[in-house]
Design a protein around this motif. Sequence first.
Motif, PDB file in Angstrom:
ATOM      1  N   LYS A   1       0.851  -1.188   0.000  1.00 42.67           N
ATOM      2  CA  LYS A   1       0.000   0.000   0.000  1.00 42.67           C
ATOM      3  C   LYS A   1       0.885   1.235   0.000  1.00 42.67           C
ATOM      4  O   LYS A   1       1.793   1.350   0.823  1.00 42.67           O
ATOM      5  N   ALA A   2       0.639   2.097  -0.929  1.00 40.02           N
ATOM      6  CA  ALA A   2       1.449   3.307  -1.041  1.00 40.02           C
ATOM      7  C   ALA A   2       0.586   4.541  -0.858  1.00 40.02           C
ATOM      8  O   ALA A   2      -0.479   4.673  -1.485  1.00 40.02           O
ATOM      9  N   GLY A   3       1.030   5.422   0.025  1.00 36.24           N
ATOM     10  CA  GLY A   3       0.351   6.696   0.230  1.00 36.24           C
ATOM     11  C   GLY A   3       1.224   7.811  -0.282  1.00 36.24           C
ATOM     12  O   GLY A   3       2.277   7.578  -0.882  1.00 36.24           O
ATOM     13  N   PRO A   4       0.835   9.025  -0.036  1.00 40.39           N
ATOM     14  CA  PRO A   4       1.627  10.157  -0.525  1.00 40.39           C
ATOM     15  C   PRO A   4       3.027  10.208   0.093  1.00 40.39           C
ATOM     16  O   PRO A   4       3.980  10.585  -0.589  1.00 40.39           O
ATOM     17  N   ASP A   5       3.138   9.821   1.357  1.00 43.75           N
ATOM     18  CA  ASP A   5       4.445   9.882   2.011  1.00 43.75           C
ATOM     19  C   ASP A   5       4.866   8.571   2.660  1.00 43.75           C
ATOM     20  O   ASP A   5       6.036   8.402   2.991  1.00 43.75           O
TER      21      ASP A   5
END
Length: 261
Positions: free
Chosen positions: A197-201
């Motif tokens: 899972k990748a978020g903005p930071d």
Amino acid sequence: MTSTMRILVSNDDGHFSPGLAALERAAASLSDDVWVVAPHDKRSSMGHSISLHEPFTMTRLDVRRYACSGTPADCAIAAFAWLFADSLKPTLVLSGINDGRNIGEDIAYSGTMAIAREASFWGVPAIGFSAPNGSDFESPEVAAWLARLVRHFGETLEDWHHPDTWLSINLPAVLPAPLRHASPGRAKIAATITAEKAGPDTTLLRYDRGRLVAATAGDEQSQLEAGFATVYRLRWNGYACLEDSLLGDVNDAALKITTPE
């Protein structure tokens, strides 16, 4: 006939693992003074980490049995520094039987190896045992073989123990099996990672299962595949000096004094 030598049994898979029970039974064939100090639950792949900056508990479950809330290395240290602080120290430390082989780079990651390495810090002979996941040690034939193996090593400590060392024994899938010399192989775990899972930071990462195995003739992987149990001696303080010329070049560069123009 059993002896009165004090044996410490520990592991990293948790206090109620089948491998620990098998090793404890084997140790009991050698001595009437067998102690178990093992983690409350599974503490695999923790390496030689210790709870240096936080307290941990030791819970007595029986006369010679304790559960430790800390790491595998904490188990060994607590035994030497607290449990046996004012009494006879163990003559032999047995670690395992690990639920999974400890081959290649596992020497660094394994809590099973950390227990044996910690024993060597205290000058005590130690053996780390490992086996394929889900191994069955319940058959009378396998139990008798393991007891004879442990008993022989226990009765010949002066023949195989060197200062600052411990033994690593890996068991094959089929037991009993003859013991063979081996060298540590290359079988890197945690070689690839999946981003789940990748978020903005922030990105959530998980290690992929599997190994990068590169078996060579005579190493533990090749011997295990051939059906043999493997053994080799490890030394925690092995080192190699830099070449004099390289050290001289480093000093020349680092200590060079420049004069302002």
